[in-house]
Write an enzyme that holds these catalytic residues in place. Sequence first.
Site, mmCIF file in Angstrom:
data_model
loop_
_atom_site.group_PDB
_atom_site.id
_atom_site.type_symbol
_atom_site.label_atom_id
_atom_site.label_comp_id
_atom_site.label_asym_id
_atom_site.label_seq_id
_atom_site.Cartn_x
_atom_site.Cartn_y
_atom_site.Cartn_z
ATOM 1 N N CYS A 106 0.199 -0.863 0.287
ATOM 2 C CA CYS A 106 0.205 0.073 -0.188
ATOM 3 C C CYS A 106 0.627 1.002 -0.311
ATOM 4 O O CYS A 106 1.564 1.020 -0.693
ATOM 5 C CB CYS A 106 -1.119 -0.384 1.169
ATOM 6 S SG CYS A 106 -2.560 1.107 1.083
ATOM 7 N N THR A 107 0.693 2.416 1.001
ATOM 8 C CA THR A 107 1.592 3.240 0.771
ATOM 9 C C THR A 107 3.067 3.237 1.984
ATOM 10 O O THR A 107 3.643 4.110 1.648
ATOM 11 C CB THR A 107 0.318 4.675 1.533
ATOM 12 O OG1 THR A 107 0.352 3.990 3.008
ATOM 13 C CG2 THR A 107 -0.444 4.566 0.529
#
Length: 238
Positions: A106-107
């Site tokens: 993800c981030t």
Amino acid sequence: MIPQDQSLQIGSLLFEELDQIDLTGPFEVLSRIPNATYRIYGLSADPVRDVKGLRLIPDAALSEAPQLDVLHVPGGPGQEALMADEAVLGWIRRQAAGAQIVFSVCTGALICGAAGLLKGRRATTYWAALHLLPYFGATPVSERVVVDGNLVCAAGVTAGIDGALRVAALLRGDAAAETIQLYMQYAPEPPFNAGSPETAPPEAVAAVRASAAEIMARREITARAVAKRLGVTLPSGL
């Protein structure tokens, strides 16, 4: 593939307001890799809470980590607080320099980008943040898992399980990864075809974009600052 008799050190980064599935999804896979030690490393030894309040306790602080063979960097809203934290970024760079695999979820890719690990690499991240990857010198790829050399990037949240299985296969072979997948009974059959912006109803996409608008605006400001620090030449239009 790493020789089976070579033991592995696998470690995940833990921080306040991460998304716990970015950590616990891959944990289900990485903790089952044969002949490996898996530990979770926090900025300190203190417990943290994920973005929804789940309490998580690290095994040790960053300073206690050995050289890791696999460095796992999850994401979540708390990623923003780490983007200019040189102590954390320096630790990530040092670990990445000696690791067999750097694995972002993800981030977590943005944290790796702030550490300078994405320059010249193909990468992916959460769909709403994909457009930020060029600020870190990366080529964004809209795929669930992207492998570029020793860098493995998984897209948003649940994609971390897919990415971790890919890591397991790279380290111990397909058969080991398939055995782990079966142990987990990981055979997703979602009740709705709404798991990506391409397939979700427009109103769902709009609702998620609206709920994420504030943090995405902050992320873009941070990404621009990192691009300047890293000396990244941005494509026209950014």
